[in-house]
Design an enzyme around this catalytic site. Structure first.
Site, PDB file in Angstrom:
ATOM      1  N   LYS A   1     -10.916  12.292   8.821  1.00 25.92           N
ATOM      2  CA  LYS A   1     -10.339  11.772  10.033  1.00 25.92           C
ATOM      3  C   LYS A   1      -9.926  13.110  11.307  1.00 25.92           C
ATOM      4  CE  LYS A   1      -6.748   8.494   8.400  1.00 25.92           C
ATOM      5  NZ  LYS A   1      -7.498   7.248   9.388  1.00 25.92           N
TER       6      LYS A   1
ATOM      7  N   ASP B   1      -2.762   9.833   4.195  1.00 23.27           N
ATOM      8  CA  ASP B   1      -4.482   9.468   4.095  1.00 23.27           C
ATOM      9  C   ASP B   1      -5.213  10.184   5.402  1.00 23.27           C
ATOM     10  OD1 ASP B   1      -7.036   8.336   4.414  1.00 23.27           O
ATOM     11  OD2 ASP B   1      -5.357   6.682   5.793  1.00 23.27           O
TER      12      ASP B   1
ATOM     13  N   ARG C   1      -7.871  -0.482   1.102  1.00 21.54           N
ATOM     14  CA  ARG C   1      -8.493  -1.449   0.829  1.00 21.54           C
ATOM     15  C   ARG C   1      -9.478  -1.705  -0.990  1.00 21.54           C
ATOM     16  NH1 ARG C   1     -12.523  -2.653   5.342  1.00 21.54           N
ATOM     17  NH2 ARG C   1     -10.593  -1.790   6.531  1.00 21.54           N
TER      18      ARG C   1
ATOM     19  N   ASP D   1     -12.621   6.858   3.871  1.00 26.58           N
ATOM     20  CA  ASP D   1     -10.952   6.380   4.266  1.00 26.58           C
ATOM     21  C   ASP D   1     -10.615   4.812   4.523  1.00 26.58           C
ATOM     22  OD1 ASP D   1      -8.754   7.036   6.779  1.00 26.58           O
ATOM     23  OD2 ASP D   1      -9.850   7.061   7.800  1.00 26.58           O
TER      24      ASP D   1
ATOM     25  N   ASP E   1       1.528   6.527   5.710  1.00 28.12           N
ATOM     26  CA  ASP E   1       0.858   5.352   4.925  1.00 28.12           C
ATOM     27  C   ASP E   1       0.957   4.927   3.737  1.00 28.12           C
ATOM     28  OD1 ASP E   1      -1.818   3.721   5.999  1.00 28.12           O
ATOM     29  OD2 ASP E   1      -3.035   5.067   4.706  1.00 28.12           O
TER      30      ASP E   1
ATOM     31  N   LYS F   1       0.899  -0.925  -0.077  1.00 26.60           N
ATOM     32  CA  LYS F   1      -0.027   0.315  -0.216  1.00 26.60           C
ATOM     33  C   LYS F   1       0.936   0.950  -0.070  1.00 26.60           C
ATOM     34  CE  LYS F   1      -3.420   2.514   2.706  1.00 26.60           C
ATOM     35  NZ  LYS F   1      -4.350   2.526   3.909  1.00 26.60           N
TER      36      LYS F   1
END
Ligand code: BES
Ligand code: ZN
Ligand code: ZN
Length: 495
Positions: free
Chosen positions: A271, A264, A345, A341, A282, A259
């Site tokens: 967030k 992020d 994935r 968020d 991230d 990843k």
């Protein structure tokens, strides 16, 4: 850093000589010679000092010119029967940090207890030197009066030819440190383009092929996951593919995915501000993959590797994807976005399906700072493994036990697959509330791994960076995953 070897009796003109002592033991014959060379200073200090050779303790003695070294650095190894390869790595890091703080160029060390391990310890010792010497001062103004000291060379006092173990240890440490550097550079520097440039530097080595897909390619490629996530960012996203063929004919093939989310913010599901800066980390999954491939470029092992780093920012803006949007990943499955968020994935969905639909691999490992849940479950010392194949998970665990790049397996079965079913699309990008968040993320990823591919997902959200770790792990990115996979490669490659 260079490490060369020289036998003890030929050493001369040293600023510092380093030895390791086990707790509660009399001086060995060799250390009695060292003691004699410095006029009994060592045995005297051992009696008088509180040092007691406890693990990672250190003591510095001056020899008053009585011998070929001016100072003797003594490192505590703890109890002999509790000594492990990981402790060897730790004491080497403790030693090298002390050597650097003393700012002396001509330094040597003995094995620091390695032979007590009764197996090949040289590369572990060297890993400890290399990982322990790591610092990151890139953004600090230079202090002209007190310039940073770089230790260029360590002599290992040794009679044997151990060059190949030294090379292996140094290459591993360098790869770990590369992953740490990539992580330490902030989001405004380590952009997807920066990661793509790092990949293209690595891919200059023999047997590499590099392919990069850009924003314009995403729609025609069917990369709906990374397209959705990157829509809210002006920074050009990159889908980086590195193909290494070290044994084209009949060698094993390893798949790697990391990843590479360079920042992020959470997107529209933004967030909270506290610690949001840490979301520059991230991309540590991608950093691990790039570090591994850098070592592969140097070592040229006899096997094949397909490595993919999907890389973008996750921001919010007029074009950003929204909760409720439905995206279609490379393998055709549709995804209902319930939380922007849970973006990791989504980009991994394209990477895992592209890799497994286009390449036949014997095993696939992905690294991702995927869930806050894994930090709650396992803390900062263990990475979580989630797998569709128990034999492969067992192999990863055994490699992890060997390298001390620690993993712990979480369960995955069809009950978790129920948790990610969507009412209006094939799957949704969140699980069952907060319950088993690390596992439902794994269950989601499994939908994008072609059936029959042995796969391990490794969640490094906890282990990826540290506030206080072992001596060989600085504050910040740890370089987790690099040692694990380099050892797996060692076991898979042909001699
Ligand atoms: N990058 C984060 C996960 C993360 C959190 C890494 C803390 C390191 C430390 C990931 O993209 C994320 O935000 N995950 C969400 C998923 C949830 C919305 C289903 C999470 O874990 O809260
Ligand atoms: Zn997120
Ligand atoms: Zn994320």
């Amino acid at each position: 850093m260079r490490i060369t070897t020289q036998s003890f009796d030929t050493l001369k003109d040293l600023d510092i000589y380093t030895i390791g002592l086990f707790e509660g033991e009399d001086l060995s014959e060799k250390h009695q010679l060292v003691d004699a060379a410095c006029n009994g200073q060592l045995s005297y200090a051992l009696k008088e000092d509180s040092f007691k050779a406890k693990l990672n303790k250190k003591m510095l003695l001056y020899t008053s010119g009585s011998t070929v070294f001016k100072r003797l650095l003594v490192i505590g190894l703890g109890k002999r029967d509790e000594y492990t390869t990981d402790k060897c790595r730790q004491v080497a890091a403790t030693a090298v940090k002390e050597l650097i703080s003393l700012k002396k160029e001509n330094v040597a060390s003995e094995y620091l207890g390695g032979p007590a391990l009764g197996k090949d310890f040289v590369n572990v010792l060297v890993e400890g030197f290399g990982m322990g010497a790591y610092t990151f001062n890139h953004y600090k103004s230079k202090d002209e009066e007190n310039p940073e000291f770089v230790l260029e060379h360590i002599i290992l006092s040794c009679k044997h030819d151990i060059q190949s173990s030294i090379k292996k240890g140094l290459t591993t440490a360098k790869a770990v440190n590369t992953a740490r550097d990539l992580g330490n550079h902030p989001g405004n520097v380590a952009t997807p383009t920066y990661l793509a440039n790092a990949a293209s530097e690595i891919a200059k080595a023999p047997n590499f092929k590099l392919t990069i897909f850009n924003r314009e390619d995403f729609e025609k490629m069917g990369f709906g996951g990374i397209k959705g996530v990157s829509d809210g960012s002006d920074e050009p996203p990159k889908f980086i593919i590195m193909h290494y063929t070290g044994d084209e004919k009949d060698g094993k093939t390893l798949g790697l995915v990391g990843k590479g989310l360079t920042f992020d913010s959470g997107g529209i599901s933004i967030k909270p501000p506290a610690s949001m800066d840490e979301m520059k980390f991230d991309m540590l999954g991608g950093a691990a993959v790039l570090g591994i491939m850098q070592a592969v470029a140097t070592m040229q092992p006899k096997l094949n590797i397909v490595a993919i780093v999907p890389s973008t920012e996750n921001l919010l803006g007029a074009k950003a994807y929204k909760p409720g949007d439905i995206l279609k990943a490379y393998n055709g499955k549709t995804i209902e976005v319930l939380n922007t968020d849970a973006e990791g994935r989504l980009i991994l969905a394209d990477a895992l399906s592209y890799l497994t639909e286009n390449f036949k691999v014997d095993g696939l490992v992905d690294f991702a700072t995927l869930t806050g849940a894994v930090v709650v479950g396992l803390g900062h010392r263990y990475s979580a493994v989630i797998s569709n194949n128990q034999d492969f998970a067992d192999e990863i665990k055994s490699v992890s036990d060997f390298t001390h790049d620690k993993v712990w397996q979480l369960p995955l079965d069809e009950d978790f697959t129920e948790d990610i079913k969507s009412k209006i699309a094939d799957v949704k990008n969140t699980g069952n509330g907060r319950a088993a968040g690390a596992i439902t993320a794994g269950a989601f990823l499994q939908e994008f791994v072609k059936k029959g591919t042995p796969w391990c997902h490794i969640d490094i959200a906890g282990s990826g960076w540290n506030k206080s770790g072992k001596s060989y792990n600085p504050d910040g990115p740890t370089g987790v995953g690099v040692r694990l996979i380099l050892e797996l490669i060692d076991r898979w490659k042909k001699e």
